[in-house]
Scaffold this motif. Structure first.
Motif, PDB file in Angstrom:
ATOM      1  N   ASP A 271       0.663  -5.758   1.672  1.00 26.23           N
ATOM      2  CA  ASP A 271       0.844  -7.083   1.276  1.00 26.23           C
ATOM      3  C   ASP A 271       0.810  -7.833   2.641  1.00 26.23           C
ATOM      4  O   ASP A 271       0.679  -9.232   2.723  1.00 26.23           O
ATOM      5  CB  ASP A 271       1.995  -7.453   0.609  1.00 26.23           C
ATOM      6  N   ASN A 272       0.481  -7.368   3.817  1.00 30.01           N
ATOM      7  CA  ASN A 272       0.213  -7.906   5.188  1.00 30.01           C
ATOM      8  C   ASN A 272      -1.103  -8.006   5.351  1.00 30.01           C
ATOM      9  O   ASN A 272      -1.981  -6.976   5.377  1.00 30.01           O
ATOM     10  CB  ASN A 272       1.024  -6.940   6.210  1.00 30.01           C
ATOM     11  N   PRO A 273      -1.502  -9.548   5.428  1.00 27.89           N
ATOM     12  CA  PRO A 273      -3.187  -9.545   5.741  1.00 27.89           C
ATOM     13  C   PRO A 273      -3.662  -8.802   6.658  1.00 27.89           C
ATOM     14  O   PRO A 273      -4.890  -8.378   6.609  1.00 27.89           O
ATOM     15  CB  PRO A 273      -3.265 -10.948   5.682  1.00 27.89           C
ATOM     16  N   LEU A 274      -2.862  -8.978   7.862  1.00 24.66           N
ATOM     17  CA  LEU A 274      -3.791  -8.416   9.188  1.00 24.66           C
ATOM     18  C   LEU A 274      -3.954  -6.891   8.877  1.00 24.66           C
ATOM     19  O   LEU A 274      -4.875  -6.178   9.441  1.00 24.66           O
ATOM     20  CB  LEU A 274      -2.910  -8.561  10.357  1.00 24.66           C
ATOM     21  N   HIS A 275      -2.948  -6.330   8.462  1.00 26.09           N
ATOM     22  CA  HIS A 275      -2.841  -4.795   8.163  1.00 26.09           C
ATOM     23  C   HIS A 275      -3.912  -4.338   6.939  1.00 26.09           C
ATOM     24  O   HIS A 275      -4.777  -3.495   7.578  1.00 26.09           O
ATOM     25  CB  HIS A 275      -1.619  -4.212   7.575  1.00 26.09           C
ATOM     26  N   VAL A 276      -4.129  -5.091   5.979  1.00 23.54           N
ATOM     27  CA  VAL A 276      -5.383  -4.892   5.032  1.00 23.54           C
ATOM     28  C   VAL A 276      -6.576  -5.269   5.705  1.00 23.54           C
ATOM     29  O   VAL A 276      -7.379  -4.514   5.365  1.00 23.54           O
ATOM     30  CB  VAL A 276      -4.873  -5.820   3.731  1.00 23.54           C
TER      31      VAL A 276
ATOM     32  N   THR B 278      -4.126   4.932  13.647  1.00 20.70           N
ATOM     33  CA  THR B 278      -3.040   3.767  14.297  1.00 20.70           C
ATOM     34  C   THR B 278      -2.713   2.801  13.107  1.00 20.70           C
ATOM     35  O   THR B 278      -1.729   2.131  13.476  1.00 20.70           O
ATOM     36  CB  THR B 278      -4.204   2.602  15.084  1.00 20.70           C
ATOM     37  N   THR B 279      -3.146   2.993  11.861  1.00 16.17           N
ATOM     38  CA  THR B 279      -2.378   2.008  10.845  1.00 16.17           C
ATOM     39  C   THR B 279      -1.487   2.672  10.470  1.00 16.17           C
ATOM     40  O   THR B 279      -0.653   2.169   9.652  1.00 16.17           O
ATOM     41  CB  THR B 279      -3.465   2.296   9.822  1.00 16.17           C
TER      42      THR B 279
ATOM     43  N   ARG C 211       1.200   1.493   1.010  1.00 16.79           N
ATOM     44  CA  ARG C 211       1.958   1.336  -0.296  1.00 16.79           C
ATOM     45  C   ARG C 211       3.429   1.300  -0.357  1.00 16.79           C
ATOM     46  O   ARG C 211       4.227   0.966  -1.039  1.00 16.79           O
ATOM     47  CB  ARG C 211       1.022   2.010  -1.389  1.00 16.79           C
ATOM     48  N   VAL C 212       3.980   2.199   0.763  1.00 14.75           N
ATOM     49  CA  VAL C 212       5.418   2.495   0.701  1.00 14.75           C
ATOM     50  C   VAL C 212       6.022   2.178   1.854  1.00 14.75           C
ATOM     51  O   VAL C 212       7.228   2.053   2.093  1.00 14.75           O
ATOM     52  CB  VAL C 212       5.444   3.920   0.797  1.00 14.75           C
ATOM     53  N   ARG C 213       5.349   1.601   3.146  1.00 16.54           N
ATOM     54  CA  ARG C 213       5.806   1.393   4.246  1.00 16.54           C
ATOM     55  C   ARG C 213       6.226  -0.103   4.398  1.00 16.54           C
ATOM     56  O   ARG C 213       5.449  -0.837   4.342  1.00 16.54           O
ATOM     57  CB  ARG C 213       4.838   1.678   5.372  1.00 16.54           C
ATOM     58  N   ALA C 214       7.469  -0.534   4.484  1.00 12.88           N
ATOM     59  CA  ALA C 214       7.994  -1.741   4.548  1.00 12.88           C
ATOM     60  C   ALA C 214       8.091  -2.313   5.934  1.00 12.88           C
ATOM     61  O   ALA C 214       8.518  -1.527   6.808  1.00 12.88           O
ATOM     62  CB  ALA C 214       9.386  -2.010   3.773  1.00 12.88           C
ATOM     63  N   ILE C 215       7.862  -3.582   6.213  1.00 12.87           N
ATOM     64  CA  ILE C 215       8.016  -4.303   7.490  1.00 12.87           C
ATOM     65  C   ILE C 215       8.913  -5.514   7.311  1.00 12.87           C
ATOM     66  O   ILE C 215       9.359  -5.729   6.066  1.00 12.87           O
ATOM     67  CB  ILE C 215       6.846  -4.457   8.180  1.00 12.87           C
ATOM     68  N   ARG C 216       9.028  -6.155   8.429  1.00  8.81           N
ATOM     69  CA  ARG C 216       9.923  -7.386   8.167  1.00  8.81           C
ATOM     70  C   ARG C 216      11.161  -7.178   7.570  1.00  8.81           C
ATOM     71  O   ARG C 216      11.325  -7.968   6.708  1.00  8.81           O
ATOM     72  CB  ARG C 216       9.021  -8.495   7.769  1.00  8.81           C
TER      73      ARG C 216
END
Length: 591
Positions: free
Chosen positions: A347-352, A416-417, A334-339
């Protein structure tokens, strides 16, 4: 660049251990009567907040135990010193009613559910304090069942007390060097003294060596010792209540007695991969006073309630650690931003998708554990049916073994997440992985439990009860829901038929079958409990109904059941040549 400059990671904040749990509130709402649920939920919510605040703050200050065997003058003292945090965590549990809730039985058969719900939330921040509490729970049950009236009067109230200044904890001494899990090789001997005050304290002295004694700082322990000829194996063992110091009931006006007053000498503390705050030791018993529990030469039978209880505690340890680590992973997303900061992990489908896979395991294991706990509560209060008794016999072993196997892998996935952050000790996942690994060994490995189930199957009624239970849940599925679950329901029914065939002729069972068969039992039982919950959710028009149905569908089709069914098929068809090849693969070909 100064550390204060540049990008600053956003700390994640975990939610309340109860209200943020995706499983526990809905599960309890289904299995608890409305009145009981309304009464205990405020306490669970309160406790869920304390777990991630005050209790976690206490837990993080824990340090490992130390042992001083000799003092400055060369005198044997065996002074075991545990962290003050360890003592405070035990005190927290006593005050919260663990294990007191189980024996107060304010909520009858549901008292087990209530108490284990608290423990489920606590496990990840408890430094494995449930190790002595599980054995205390087991000791209390044995005394309740086979203890003398004096034991029930003087010891049982201490084992179930909420007052830390009065409460006892208990150990459990079974493991010895010759046999490990095979107690038939027990070397410790018991000799009657003839000095019993009366028949209420049948006194013996024990001599031997216990190779693995967890919670060595306890007040008492239950122990197996030989009371017959060694050639009779486990049939010549009896169960004893052992005071770690004398007298067994201390005088509150006197200082604590010496740790060696009862001839118990600590050889060394164990250096373990995890559970490092738990004092585990090798002990020599030299003319150690002990008191017979139950009938002579029926020690294995009399210690079974301890094993059954500690195995359920073991299952809750797996679900509890996974609860914490999944919550960490979700909170971080909920707090880690990427890209370049344009997208959060949530909000990243692969991560979710990865988080959903972990959550699927968590949901299945939690339903399996609490389904077993419901049956235990019924058995202890005399409200279970014959079928439920047989079901509990199977599920106690299955819940312990299956949860340990699946939870440990899911814990690694949760780590790993978080990427590199997950590998850091400060996050807390690492300690949970190390501590949870022991559940694959304590109270029986999967192979040991698998062979226990083979022995259980010698009574054909037991597995017939399992099949009847699973089929009845499938048949209770409403027609409108059944139409959308055709494939998973068929697969579940196939699994039940396979189990019936596997355990129908255990005398002819191929040697490689028991282990994958236990895992298949775990998949079937957890799936049945998930289906039971999905049916309830669907029928009551619960807000989570679509999710609950999808969890069941995915767990059956995608969770691993199909692969285990294939493993069973291969094992059932294994030939002598395969066994020989296995040996060659492991040990090489002898020329």
């Amino acid at each position: 660049m100064r550390v204060e400059d540049g990008f600053q990671p956003t700390p994640f904040v975990e939610g309340n251990a109860y209200t943020s749990d995706p499983v526990l509130p809905g599960l309890l709402k289904r299995i608890l009567p409305d009145r009981i649920f309304a009464e205990v939920e405020p306490d669970l919510t309160r406790f869920g907040g304390e777990v991630v605040t005050s209790i976690r703050a206490i837990s993080e200050r824990a340090t490992p135990p130390t042992l001083t065997q000799y003092d400055h003058w060369g005198q044997r003292v065996d002074r075991l010193e545990t962290s003050e945090v360890w003592k405070e965590l035990k005190a927290v549990c006593f005050r919260e009613g663990i294990p007191g809730i189980f024996y107060e039985r304010k909520y009858g058969e549901f008292s087990r559910v209530y108490g284990f719900a608290k423990l489920h939330m606590l496990v990840g921040d408890s430094q494995v304090v449930d190790c002595p509490l599980s054995m205390t729970d087991g000791c209390a049950r044995v005394i309740e069942l086979v203890g003398t009236p004096d034991m029930r009067r003087d010891i049982l109230p201490r084992l179930t007390s909420r007052d830390p200044s009065f409460a006892f904890t208990s150990g459990q001494w079974m493991t010895e060097r010759p046999g490990g899990s095979d107690v038939s090789f027990t070397e410790t001997t018991a000799t009657p003294t003839g000095n019993a005050k009366d028949a209420m304290w049948p006194e013996y002295v024990l001599d031997g060596f216990k190779w693995f004694s967890s919670a060595t700082d306890s007040n008492v322990s239950v122990a197996l010792a030989r009371t017959g000829d060694i050639k009779d194996g486990s049939r010549a063992l009896s169960l004893f209540l052992v005071p770690l110091r004398l007298p067994i009931v201390p005088d509150p006006t006197m200082p604590p007695s010496s740790p060696i007053t009862n001839g118990i000498y600590t050889h060394r503390l164990k250096n373990k991969i995890g559970t490092q705050i738990v004092p585990t030791a090798e002990l020599s018993l030299e003319s150690t006073k002990a008191y017979l529990l139950g009938n002579f030469n029926q020690g294995v039978k009399n210690i079974l309630p301890v094993l059954n209880i500690t195995r359920v505690h073991s299952a809750i340890s797996g679900t509890g650690h996974l609860r914490k680590c999944l919550e960490i992973a979700v909170s971080y997303s909920r707090v880690r931003a990427i890209r370049s900061g344009t997208q959060l992990l949530k909000d990243n489908p692969l991560h979710v998708a990865q988080l959903a896979s972990i959550s699927l395991v968590y949901r299945a294991l939690t339903h399996l554990a609490f389904g077993t706990i419901v049956l235990m509560g019924k058995a202890e209060t005399g409200t279970s049916s014959a079928e439920e008794g047989h079901l509990l016999r199977i599920l106690t072993a299955v819940a312990k073994g299956f949860t340990a196997e699946k939870a440990c892998t899911a814990l690694e996935e949760a780590m790993t997440t978080l990427g590199g952050m997950g590998y850091m000790e400060e996050v807390g996942i690492g300690r949970s992985i190390r501590d949870a690994l022991v559940e694959k060994i304590w109270e029986g490995t999967i192979s040991v439990l698998a062979m226990d189930l083979v022995r259980t199957a010698q009574d054909p009624v037991t597995f017939a009860a399992f099949a009847s239970w699973g089929t009845r849940i499938i048949d209770s599925c409403p027609s409108d829901l059944k139409a959308s679950l055709e494939k998973p329901l068929q697969l579940l029914q196939t699994g039940i038929r396979d189990i019936q065939a596997i355990y129908r002729g255990t005398d002819r069972m191929a040697p490689l079958v028991p282990r994958p068969a236990l895992l298949l039992l775990g998949y079937i039982a957890s799936s049945a409990f998930l289906l039971e919950h999905a049916i309830w959710s669907w029928s009551t028009n619960n807000a989570e109904r679509e999710t609950d149905v999808e969890v069941f569908r995915r767990w059956v089709i995608e969770g691993g059941m199909v692969a285990v069914m294939q493993d069973v098929h291969i094992a059932r068809g294994s030939t002598k040549e395969r066994l020989t090849t296995n040996t060659a693969i492991v040990y090489g070909v002898k020329l």
